[in-house]
Enzyme design. Structure first.
Site, PDB file in Angstrom:
ATOM      1  N   GLU A   1       1.533   7.064  10.127  1.00 42.18           N
ATOM      2  CA  GLU A   1       2.077   5.904  10.837  1.00 42.18           C
ATOM      3  C   GLU A   1       2.461   6.275  12.270  1.00 42.18           C
ATOM      4  O   GLU A   1       2.989   7.360  12.515  1.00 42.18           O
ATOM      5  CB  GLU A   1       3.328   5.385  10.113  1.00 42.18           C
ATOM      6  CG  GLU A   1       3.002   4.741   8.783  1.00 42.18           C
ATOM      7  CD  GLU A   1       4.215   4.092   8.115  1.00 42.18           C
ATOM      8  OE1 GLU A   1       5.280   3.965   8.741  1.00 42.18           O
ATOM      9  OE2 GLU A   1       4.065   3.723   6.943  1.00 42.18           O
TER      10      GLU A   1
ATOM     11  N   ASP B   1       2.402   5.363   0.528  1.00 45.84           N
ATOM     12  CA  ASP B   1       3.794   5.733   0.239  1.00 45.84           C
ATOM     13  C   ASP B   1       4.571   4.525  -0.289  1.00 45.84           C
ATOM     14  O   ASP B   1       5.723   4.652  -0.709  1.00 45.84           O
ATOM     15  CB  ASP B   1       4.474   6.362   1.457  1.00 45.84           C
ATOM     16  CG  ASP B   1       4.450   5.461   2.668  1.00 45.84           C
ATOM     17  OD1 ASP B   1       3.885   4.359   2.599  1.00 45.84           O
ATOM     18  OD2 ASP B   1       5.017   5.866   3.709  1.00 45.84           O
ATOM     19  N   SER B   2       3.927   3.342  -0.317  1.00 48.06           N
ATOM     20  CA  SER B   2       4.526   2.171  -0.971  1.00 48.06           C
ATOM     21  C   SER B   2       4.772   2.465  -2.451  1.00 48.06           C
ATOM     22  O   SER B   2       5.487   1.722  -3.116  1.00 48.06           O
ATOM     23  CB  SER B   2       3.625   0.943  -0.808  1.00 48.06           C
ATOM     24  OG  SER B   2       2.311   1.225  -1.224  1.00 48.06           O
TER      25      SER B   2
ATOM     26  N   LYS C   1      -3.292   9.437   6.003  1.00 47.23           N
ATOM     27  CA  LYS C   1      -2.931   8.330   6.894  1.00 47.23           C
ATOM     28  C   LYS C   1      -1.554   8.623   7.496  1.00 47.23           C
ATOM     29  O   LYS C   1      -0.653   9.059   6.775  1.00 47.23           O
ATOM     30  CB  LYS C   1      -2.920   6.994   6.138  1.00 47.23           C
ATOM     31  CG  LYS C   1      -2.447   5.818   6.995  1.00 47.23           C
ATOM     32  CD  LYS C   1      -2.811   4.474   6.376  1.00 47.23           C
ATOM     33  CE  LYS C   1      -1.904   4.001   5.281  1.00 47.23           C
ATOM     34  NZ  LYS C   1      -0.482   3.822   5.651  1.00 47.23           N
TER      35      LYS C   1
ATOM     36  N   GLU D   1      -0.943  -3.536  10.460  1.00 43.25           N
ATOM     37  CA  GLU D   1      -0.114  -4.269   9.492  1.00 43.25           C
ATOM     38  C   GLU D   1       0.738  -5.334  10.183  1.00 43.25           C
ATOM     39  O   GLU D   1       1.440  -5.049  11.164  1.00 43.25           O
ATOM     40  CB  GLU D   1       0.791  -3.271   8.740  1.00 43.25           C
ATOM     41  CG  GLU D   1       1.652  -3.950   7.690  1.00 43.25           C
ATOM     42  CD  GLU D   1       2.262  -2.992   6.675  1.00 43.25           C
ATOM     43  OE1 GLU D   1       1.919  -1.781   6.676  1.00 43.25           O
ATOM     44  OE2 GLU D   1       3.088  -3.459   5.871  1.00 43.25           O
TER      45      GLU D   1
ATOM     46  N   ASP E   1      -1.138   8.833   2.055  1.00 44.91           N
ATOM     47  CA  ASP E   1      -0.146   8.686   3.123  1.00 44.91           C
ATOM     48  C   ASP E   1       0.625   9.979   3.333  1.00 44.91           C
ATOM     49  O   ASP E   1       1.068  10.612   2.368  1.00 44.91           O
ATOM     50  CB  ASP E   1       0.872   7.591   2.738  1.00 44.91           C
ATOM     51  CG  ASP E   1       0.584   6.271   3.405  1.00 44.91           C
ATOM     52  OD1 ASP E   1      -0.073   6.258   4.469  1.00 44.91           O
ATOM     53  OD2 ASP E   1       1.018   5.235   2.856  1.00 44.91           O
TER      54      ASP E   1
HETATM   55  O1  KIV Z   1       1.749   2.438   1.731  1.00 45.17           O
HETATM   56  C1  KIV Z   1       0.968   1.476   1.714  1.00 45.17           C
HETATM   57  O2  KIV Z   1       0.733   0.841   0.685  1.00 45.17           O
HETATM   58  C2  KIV Z   1       0.328   1.101   2.958  1.00 45.17           C
HETATM   59  C3  KIV Z   1      -0.465  -0.178   2.980  1.00 45.17           C
HETATM   60  C4  KIV Z   1       0.447  -1.347   2.995  1.00 45.17           C
HETATM   61  C5  KIV Z   1      -1.427  -0.222   4.099  1.00 45.17           C
HETATM   62  O3  KIV Z   1       0.441   1.778   3.929  1.00 45.17           O
END
Ligand code: KIV
Length: 263
Positions: free
Chosen positions: A113, A43-44, A111, A180, A82
């Site tokens: 969080e 989600d970055s 994924k 992280e 994500d």
């Molecule tokens: O969203 C992302 O890029 C991440 C990584 C930093 C692990 O979760």
């Protein structure tokens, strides 16, 4: 292609796992032809691709489009997507709709969080047949609660809680967990406390694998300098120089040459 069984085997065999983020098709095509083990549609992308100031702004529709583009470009790679902000916090039907959307876009796993708050939904997703990777330590979707991008689990109590959370994720059935921004010693302790692989970002050398945001690794933003980042290229400079070269060639009638023109 690596899968969730080989993930576990890698840890048993003490062979590290490599992961980078990937958000778009042309990058996916390039990465498909590399040795990297798996791709994360993180989600970055809300920050890197869309210019927002945090991952809170990633939406399910954004994630779906990027996952589909990546999967079309990297058919040989294991792709993790994500679950976006709050998609797991509005009840099971809402979360399952999001999982369905990302998996039907082509992701091989999702994924999520956090731990405690998410355990029920994580179990439900895994029971439905979808592999889940956890994400602990600095969890950017909770950035406002954490008070910024800070190293996590710096004292003994927080480190103990982190180990407990990783164990909870393992018991819930997660096939791996991202760690992280935690001290290297904590990254090591967590990795030795669970049998599922840990994938570190700013978590030291002893995690079972490492992940970086591809744009950071390639030097796309030279103003982003966290301690953990190693740059393997400087594409910001490469892109600027290449585009300036093209601009100059256009202005000086140096492009196109005869061989670049149709007769
Ligand atoms: O969203 C992302 O890029 C991440 C990584 C930093 C692990 O979760």
């Amino acid at each position: 292609m690596i899968n969730i069984s080989t993930f576990k085997k890698r840890k048993c065999d003490q062979k590290k796992i490599s992961m980078v983020t990937c958000y778009d098709h042309w990058t996916a095509v390039i990465l498909n032809d590399t040795d990297i083990d798996c791709l994360l549609v993180g989600d970055s992308l809300a920050v890197v691709m869309h210019g927002f100031d945090s991952t809170v702004h990633a939406t399910l529709e954004m994630m779906r489009l990027h996952v589909a583009a990546v999967v079309r470009g990297a058919p040989d790679k294991f792709v993790i997507a994500d679950m976006p902000f709050l998609s797991c916090s509005k009840g099971i039907p809402h979360a399952m709709d999001a999982v369905q959307c990302l998996m039907q876009a082509g992701a091989h796993a999702v994924k999520i969080e956090g731990a405690e708050h998410q355990l029920g939904i994580i179990k439900h997703i895994i029971e439905a047949g979808v592999p889940v990777m956890g994400h602990l330590g600095l969890t950017p979707q909770s950035i406002h609660n954490l008070g910024g991008h800070k190293v996590q689990a710096k004292d003994a109590k927080a480190a103990t809680n982190l180990i407990a959370a990783a164990r909870q994720l393992e018991q819930a059935g997660c096939f791996g967990v991202v760690l992280e921004c935690v001290p290297a010693k904590v990254g090591d302790c967590v990795s030795r406390s669970v049998q599922i692989p840990t994938i570190g970002i700013g978590a030291g050398l002893q995690t079972d694998g490492q992940v970086l945001v591809l744009h950071d690794l390639l030097g796309a933003n030279l103003n982003f300098n966290p301690k953990f980042l190693r740059r393997y290229a400087e594409i910001q400079t490469l892109v600027k120089n290449s585009v300036n070269h093209f601009h100059e060639d256009v202005r000086t009638l140096n492009y196109p040459a005869a061989m670049e023109s149709y007769s």
